[in-house]
Design a protein around this motif. Structure first.
Motif, PDB file in Angstrom:
ATOM      1  N   ARG A 256       0.803  -1.220   0.000  1.00 28.97           N
ATOM      2  CA  ARG A 256       0.000   0.000   0.000  1.00 28.97           C
ATOM      3  C   ARG A 256       0.840   1.275   0.000  1.00 28.97           C
ATOM      4  O   ARG A 256       0.309   2.383  -0.080  1.00 28.97           O
ATOM      5  CB  ARG A 256      -0.950   0.017   1.192  1.00 28.97           C
ATOM      6  N   ALA A 257       2.163   1.146   0.093  1.00 28.58           N
ATOM      7  CA  ALA A 257       3.032   2.319   0.129  1.00 28.58           C
ATOM      8  C   ALA A 257       3.071   3.019  -1.226  1.00 28.58           C
ATOM      9  O   ALA A 257       2.983   2.388  -2.286  1.00 28.58           O
ATOM     10  CB  ALA A 257       4.443   1.907   0.546  1.00 28.58           C
ATOM     11  N   GLU A 258       3.220   4.338  -1.171  1.00 26.11           N
ATOM     12  CA  GLU A 258       3.417   5.137  -2.390  1.00 26.11           C
ATOM     13  C   GLU A 258       4.903   5.276  -2.718  1.00 26.11           C
ATOM     14  O   GLU A 258       5.269   5.438  -3.881  1.00 26.11           O
ATOM     15  CB  GLU A 258       2.810   6.522  -2.200  1.00 26.11           C
ATOM     16  N   VAL A 259       5.727   5.229  -1.664  1.00 26.50           N
ATOM     17  CA  VAL A 259       7.172   5.342  -1.820  1.00 26.50           C
ATOM     18  C   VAL A 259       7.826   4.255  -0.961  1.00 26.50           C
ATOM     19  O   VAL A 259       7.474   4.106   0.214  1.00 26.50           O
ATOM     20  CB  VAL A 259       7.700   6.731  -1.390  1.00 26.50           C
ATOM     21  N   ILE A 260       8.752   3.515  -1.548  1.00 22.54           N
ATOM     22  CA  ILE A 260       9.481   2.482  -0.806  1.00 22.54           C
ATOM     23  C   ILE A 260      10.954   2.839  -0.823  1.00 22.54           C
ATOM     24  O   ILE A 260      11.552   3.024  -1.887  1.00 22.54           O
ATOM     25  CB  ILE A 260       9.284   1.081  -1.416  1.00 22.54           C
ATOM     26  N   MET A 261      11.557   2.959   0.379  1.00 21.74           N
ATOM     27  CA  MET A 261      12.970   3.300   0.502  1.00 21.74           C
ATOM     28  C   MET A 261      13.734   2.107   1.060  1.00 21.74           C
ATOM     29  O   MET A 261      13.252   1.396   1.942  1.00 21.74           O
ATOM     30  CB  MET A 261      13.156   4.497   1.440  1.00 21.74           C
ATOM     31  N   GLY A 262      14.939   1.912   0.559  1.00 24.60           N
ATOM     32  CA  GLY A 262      15.775   0.828   1.055  1.00 24.60           C
ATOM     33  C   GLY A 262      17.050   0.719   0.258  1.00 24.60           C
ATOM     34  O   GLY A 262      17.310   1.501  -0.668  1.00 24.60           O
ATOM     35  N   SER A 263      17.866  -0.270   0.621  1.00 20.95           N
ATOM     36  CA  SER A 263      19.096  -0.507  -0.139  1.00 20.95           C
ATOM     37  C   SER A 263      18.748  -1.143  -1.474  1.00 20.95           C
ATOM     38  O   SER A 263      17.645  -1.686  -1.667  1.00 20.95           O
ATOM     39  CB  SER A 263      20.029  -1.428   0.653  1.00 20.95           C
ATOM     40  N   ALA A 264      19.705  -1.087  -2.398  1.00 23.48           N
ATOM     41  CA  ALA A 264      19.475  -1.692  -3.709  1.00 23.48           C
ATOM     42  C   ALA A 264      19.188  -3.183  -3.569  1.00 23.48           C
ATOM     43  O   ALA A 264      18.328  -3.731  -4.282  1.00 23.48           O
ATOM     44  CB  ALA A 264      20.691  -1.449  -4.602  1.00 23.48           C
ATOM     45  N   ARG A 265      19.882  -3.849  -2.646  1.00 18.42           N
ATOM     46  CA  ARG A 265      19.653  -5.280  -2.446  1.00 18.42           C
ATOM     47  C   ARG A 265      18.240  -5.545  -1.952  1.00 18.42           C
ATOM     48  O   ARG A 265      17.554  -6.454  -2.439  1.00 18.42           O
ATOM     49  CB  ARG A 265      20.674  -5.842  -1.442  1.00 18.42           C
ATOM     50  N   GLN A 266      17.795  -4.765  -0.962  1.00 21.00           N
ATOM     51  CA  GLN A 266      16.448  -4.966  -0.411  1.00 21.00           C
ATOM     52  C   GLN A 266      15.372  -4.685  -1.451  1.00 21.00           C
ATOM     53  O   GLN A 266      14.424  -5.461  -1.603  1.00 21.00           O
ATOM     54  CB  GLN A 266      16.260  -4.066   0.810  1.00 21.00           C
ATOM     55  N   LEU A 267      15.525  -3.576  -2.158  1.00 23.42           N
ATOM     56  CA  LEU A 267      14.526  -3.239  -3.183  1.00 23.42           C
ATOM     57  C   LEU A 267      14.494  -4.281  -4.286  1.00 23.42           C
ATOM     58  O   LEU A 267      13.434  -4.554  -4.872  1.00 23.42           O
ATOM     59  CB  LEU A 267      14.841  -1.864  -3.766  1.00 23.42           C
ATOM     60  N   GLY A 268      15.643  -4.902  -4.548  1.00 23.62           N
ATOM     61  CA  GLY A 268      15.709  -5.916  -5.592  1.00 23.62           C
ATOM     62  C   GLY A 268      14.994  -7.205  -5.263  1.00 23.62           C
ATOM     63  O   GLY A 268      14.745  -8.020  -6.166  1.00 23.62           O
TER      64      GLY A 268
END
Length: 405
Positions: A25-37
């Motif tokens: 449900r998030a509009e923006v997701i922040m994290g490391s490249a590994r986590q986002l991947g």
């Protein structure tokens, strides 16, 4: 509102339903490249953490204040994680934290170690010298690695400190399909650099003949590098008992010399901090080496004269004046900065400094103790007592509303 979601090395597949729903449900997701991947295709905007992260973090979060933000964190966000940093920067009322299983819990589960019996040292953004304070025979320590080279760095440190017989178990990618384990001894460690996501489990075993260092005040004088400007062991133990360190408190060590008082203050509890003021460059340099060797690399060292060097330091809960007691303005500046209920301890060796301590005690109260220590030493083929210089200790607690002495 910002939702902080803990995520493991297994990524999306390991998230609980509530955590998945928060990410979706998030509009923006922040994290490391590994986590986002590790995430599936989602409609949210993805923001990769910049390097270095901390200076930019508050501004980055504020830029998306009007949107639904989800921050990804490794494991438990409140265990040496970004959740703790966000609480400090933004306040707990702006956050919802959904923790995952921490790497510590996973490591202890693999090893059969009770979590409550393990000391934890994080090397993420911290010097490896912090491990030195945790070393004790038989002690179990979990070291949170900061990269592929952390196991070798820990093994080298243990060996250099006389704990080369310690056993190491390196657990990498805990919870993921690629999870691995590598065992060995510190002195003979040859493990190749592996995953950057590692926990190094250490069972401390000293080398033969090593004298372990206690955490209570009064380390041997030989534990410190010094040029003679050192508060001696017996006097140091009494002085620290009067300073009475409590968890989370901050100390000023004025005229710090080798830094023995500030270092032992910080060793009393991991949350204790200190600022040490020393004008002699060589002594300040030796103090830095002492702080690293004895496991408190976070000691703030101010290479300046007091009272000028006291400006801008964190408010002290306790102050020790070991040098410069007769310097105009030093005692006044220390007393003015000391919080109500804080303790001030001043040690006097010369007649002039002792006279000042006696006068201040008569005017403002507190206790006076005169210490005379004798150590046995050889005299020819016999043994005799060798007296050390007597030290007068003035200790006083600052009441509320008290004027400067």
């Amino acid at each position: 509102m910002i939702t902080v979601v803990g995520i493991g090395a297994d990524g999306w597949d390991g998230l609980a339903p509530g955590s998945r729903a928060a990410v979706e449900r998030a509009e923006v997701i922040m994290g490391s490249a590994r986590q986002l991947g590790t995430l599936p295709r989602l409609a949210a905007e993805r923001v990769t953490w910049p390097t270095p992260l901390l200076p930019a973090l508050e501004g980055l979060v504020e830029a998306y204040r009007e949107r639904e933000v989800c921050v990804l964190a490794s494991g438990d966000p409140m265990f040496f994680g970004i959740g703790s940093t966000l609480v400090r920067l933004l306040g707990a009322d702006r956050l919802t934290v959904l923790p995952h299983v921490s790497s510590l819990s996973l490591a202890c589960a693999r090893l059969g170690w009770p979590v409550e019996g393990v000391e934890v040292i994080s090397l993420v953004g911290r010097p490896s010298a912090a491990l030195n304070a945790a070393l004790a025979p038989g002690r179990r320590v979990a070291v949170l690695g900061s990269g592929r080279d952390s196991p070798a760095e820990v093994a080298a440190l243990l060996t250099a400190r006389g704990y080369g017989r310690s056993t190491l178990t390196v657990l990498s990618d805990l919870g993921a399909a690629a999870e691995s384990r590598l065992d060995g001894a510190a002195a003979t460690w040859t493990g190749a650099p592996g995953s950057a996501l590692n926990v190094i489990a250490v069972t401390c075993r000293p080398d033969p003949g090593l004298e372990p260092l206690a955490r209570v005040p009064g380390l041997p004088d030989t534990a410190f590098e010094h040029d003679g400007q050192l508060t001696k062991r017996e006097v140091r133990a009494v002085t620290l008992s009067r300073l009475a360190p409590l968890p989370g408190e901050h100390l000023w060590d004025v005229g710090a010399g080798a830094g023995s008082i500030a270092i032992e203050w910080m060793r009393s509890h991991p949350s204790c901090t200190a600022s040490a003021v020393e004008s002699h460059p060589a002594r300040a340099a030796a103090m830095r080496r002492n702080a690293d060797t004895l496991g408190v690399p976070g000691l703030e060292i101010v290479a300046a004269r007091a009272p000028e060097g006291l400006a801008g330091l964190p408010e002290p809960d306790a102050v020790f004046v070991g040098g410069g007691l007769t310097t105009p303005g030093v005692l006044e500046a220390c007393w003015a900065a000391l919080r109500p209920g804080g303790r001030l301890v001043a040690n006097a060796v010369t007649l002039e400094s002792e006279a000042l301590a006696v006068r201040r005690q008569a005017e403002h109260g507190g206790d006076l103790v005169r210490l005379s220590v004798q150590r046995a030493g050889p005299v020819g083929g016999f043994t005799a007592w060798r007296p050390m210089m007597p030290v007068t200790v003035w200790s006083v607690t600052k009441p509320s509303g008290e004027d400067a002495p």
